[in-house]
Enzyme design. Structure first.
Site, mmCIF file in Angstrom:
data_model
loop_
_atom_site.group_PDB
_atom_site.id
_atom_site.type_symbol
_atom_site.label_atom_id
_atom_site.label_comp_id
_atom_site.label_asym_id
_atom_site.label_seq_id
_atom_site.Cartn_x
_atom_site.Cartn_y
_atom_site.Cartn_z
ATOM 1 N N GLU B 68 0.816 -1.195 0.000
ATOM 2 C CA GLU B 68 0.000 0.000 0.000
ATOM 3 C C GLU B 68 0.860 1.259 0.000
ATOM 4 O O GLU B 68 0.964 1.965 -0.981
ATOM 5 C CB GLU B 68 -0.938 -0.049 1.210
ATOM 6 C CG GLU B 68 -2.298 0.501 0.913
ATOM 7 C CD GLU B 68 -3.331 0.003 1.902
ATOM 8 O OE1 GLU B 68 -2.947 -0.667 2.885
ATOM 9 O OE2 GLU B 68 -4.513 0.290 1.699
ATOM 10 N N GLU B 311 -10.141 17.908 38.931
ATOM 11 C CA GLU B 311 -11.211 18.890 39.098
ATOM 12 C C GLU B 311 -10.705 20.297 39.359
ATOM 13 O O GLU B 311 -11.393 21.257 39.055
ATOM 14 C CB GLU B 311 -12.147 18.444 40.228
ATOM 15 C CG GLU B 311 -13.067 17.338 39.770
ATOM 16 C CD GLU B 311 -14.038 16.870 40.823
ATOM 17 O OE1 GLU B 311 -13.777 17.125 42.018
ATOM 18 O OE2 GLU B 311 -15.038 16.249 40.457
#
Lengths: 105, 508
Positions: B68, B311
């Site tokens: 490819e 947080e």
């Protein structure tokens, strides 16, 4: 007078397909090129590095090195019409061939 | 009993992280394996890494057959994974067989042919390098280069059987059209290989999830089902072998401090050194404080602590800690603390897991804290999150370090979160922080719900927070329903009735 043909034929050993390709090629060259050609036959089983160099994928493969353009013809060369196209041989000359040659295909 | 003369199938350790766990030892040696996947499912990366890992980890040379991409493209594309193919080629450890389309040349087909030249080239490359591994990428691309003059299927069989005869372990990639459907596009590829592995890159709830599945291993065992994997810059594919993780960590009865004397007392003398502790509570109940004290307690005796914060930012964490009399900045300078703040959204759960593992390896901490684990729920599918939690806890336990995770419950007054449902069975201790509404006032309660392998205080105690941290006080007596978020006072008469009830039972 046109330039000399330079051809390379890659085959894998002495298989029926290899022999067919060689016979078909000799016949075409004999009839159409009238000795104006150099042909090298390369067995990729003996020289895999040459196949690598030219990135040969399938066998038999005929490479037309000269005259340009560079072209690959893959197969046992039994399809004469395609071989003629590949070698840039005048299609009209096909009709001058003895009929028997075409019927063989 | 008949004598078994056939040798068992040996496996070749691939060196691809996690892959040898899910395959029970690697790829079947001397056999061919089909790697099938849709466009963008990392087939080429897998094929290259299979050879690269062989070269780097076991010194085994490899041959890469490309149908490819051109070798130049592959060399360039793989640089970002840290694989220097050019260098391996110069060392004679890697050889390309370039069967990619040569667009500059005119090709005409004139009769029957076979792929004998390709086979001769592969054999030549294998002999020249002494290759143990071969990768073919990708089978489907052969079809586009060939015409009707050839039986592609029989040629593929010829290549596969020739690879076997050479004694190499080979992976062949193939393209498929759907994530769940036909194994490969042309329907013949899967019959060529002994083994079939599927790579998936599925879209689930707007989140990409890569998985690998071993569909077929002829004559040998493997783990079943889909395993998540991720592709990391600089290292390539890493598979997270969840069910293949062994429960073999040793357990220790050495206690470590939670950073709070009263909490230590409630836990029967502190946490165990290699345990996982879950702190659950609604927002503002004191989870980050518990984490801060846990770290301060470790740093005070020279232990290394690693905190993952999902947080709050560094500045916020520094400010919070200062508010409770803890100086994170100084700890970082002294090298006892490393603070890593990341937005959960920057990566998928698999990437977070691998990054966190890498940080833990690098820093080698005695204590790891995650604040909060439930923030990662946002970026994960339910399945992906569960795998993340199990992957992280098992890794921390293997390292024999203490891990403290926090989980935010969605409702203020009680209940549980998804995090708890996934993590509670893998944790050794669970501490619950709850708001308790009493006489028009919000108070805070704490209880040790679970303490594996030890006695612990079963009372729900009240605690307060001030400038020096958390202070745990007396139990909420005569109150029921705190954990479910519905506190109710029990009348004195009921308590007396309950106590006599059990005494009567004993007396009978």
């Amino acid at each position: 007078m046109s330039a000399k043909y330079q051809l390379k034929l890659y085959i894998t050993g002495q298989t029926p397909r290899s022999r067919r390709a060689i016979e078909n090629l000799y016949q075409t060259c004999q009839e159409m090129l009238n000795g104006r050609y150099d042909l090298t036959i390369i067995d990729v089983l003996e020289h895999p590095e040459l196949a690598e160099e030219e990135k040969i994928l399938a066998t038999p493969t005929l490479i037309k090195v000269n005259p340009p353009p560079l072209r690959r013809i893959i197969g046992d060369l039994s399809d004469t019409e395609k071989v003629f196209i590949g070698l840039d041989l005048q299609i009209n000359r096909v009709f001058h061939l003895p009929k028997g040659n075409l019927k063989d295909e | 009993m008949s004598k078994n003369t056939t040798a068992p199938i040996l496996k070749l350790k691939t060196g691809i992280p996690g892959f040898d766990d899910i395959t029970n030892g690697g790829l079947p040696q001397g056999r061919t394996t089909l790697i099938s996947g849709t466009a963008g499912s990392a087939k080429t990366v897998f094929a290259v890494q299979f050879l690269g890992a062989g070269i780097e980890k076991s010194g085994e040379p490899g041959v890469f057959v490309t149908f490819e991409e051109s070798p130049a493209d592959i060399r360039q594309n793989m640089v970002s994974f840290g694989w220097d193919i050019q260098k391996w080629e110069d060392q004679g450890l890697w050889a390309f067989v370039d069967a990619s389309p040569q667009l500059t040349e005119d090709t005409i087909f004139a009769g029957s042919y076979d792929l004998g030249a390709l086979l001769a080239r592969i054999e030549h490359a294998v002999q020249k390098t002494g290759a143990k591994r071969v990768a073919v990428d990708s089978l489907g691309a052969i079809f586009t280069q060939l015409t009707e003059y050839i039986s592609v299927r029989s040629e593929l069989f010829r290549i596969a059987s020739a690879l076997k005869k050479m004694g190499v372990t080979a992976v062949l990639t193939a393209e498929r059209v759907q994530e769940y459907g036909e194994i490969a596009r042309y329907g013949v590829e899967e019959f060529v290989a002994d083994n079939v592995i599927i790579l998936r890159n599925a879209l689930e709830d707007e989140k990409r999830r890569r998985t690998i599945e071993i569909l077929k291993f002829r004559g040998t065992a493997h783990q079943k089902g889909e395993f998540p994997f991720t592709i990391m810059a600089g290292s390539g594919i890493a598979i997270i072998p969840l069910s293949a993780i062994e429960l073999k960590q040793s357990s220790s009865d050495i206690r470590i401090t939670s950073g709070n004397q009263e909490l230590d007392k409630m836990c029967g003398g502190g946490f165990f050194r290699d345990s996982i502790i879950l702190v659950s509570g609604a927002t503002g109940t004191g989870k980050t404080l518990t984490v801060t004290e846990f770290i301060a307690g470790g740093a005070a005796i020279g232990e290394r602590c690693l905190l993952f914060a999902f947080e709050e930012s560094r500045e916020q964490l520094f400010r919070n800690a200062t508010g409770w009399g803890v100086d994170f900045r100084k700890m970082e300078e002294e090298g006892t603390l490393k603070l890593i703040c990341r937005y959960p959204e920057v990566a998928g759960p698999e990437d977070h897991l691998i990054n966190m593992k890498a940080e833990i390896e690098r820093f080698a901490p005695n204590r790891v804290a995650v604040d909060s684990l439930s923030a990662l729920e946002r970026v994960a599918t339910v399945k992906g999150f569960r795998e993340f939690v199990i992957g992280l806890t098992s890794f921390i336990k293997h390292k024999e370090t203490a891990g403290l995770f926090t989980s935010t419950t969605p409702s203020l007054m009680g209940g549980t979160s998804v995090t708890e449902a996934h993590i509670s069975t893998v944790t050794d201790s669970i501490i619950m922080l709850r708001y308790v509404e009493m006489y028009g006032e919000m108070r805070r309660g704490l209880t040790v719900l679970k303490m594996r392998g030890s006695m612990h205080d079963k009372e729900i105690r009240e605690f307060t927070i001030d400038g020096r941290g958390m202070h745990i006080g007396k139990a909420f007596k005569n109150i029921t329903g705190i954990l479910v978020g519905n506190p109710m006072r029990i009348p004195q008469s009921e308590i007396e009735r309950m106590s006599t009830l059990f005494q009567d039972d004993l007396g009978m």
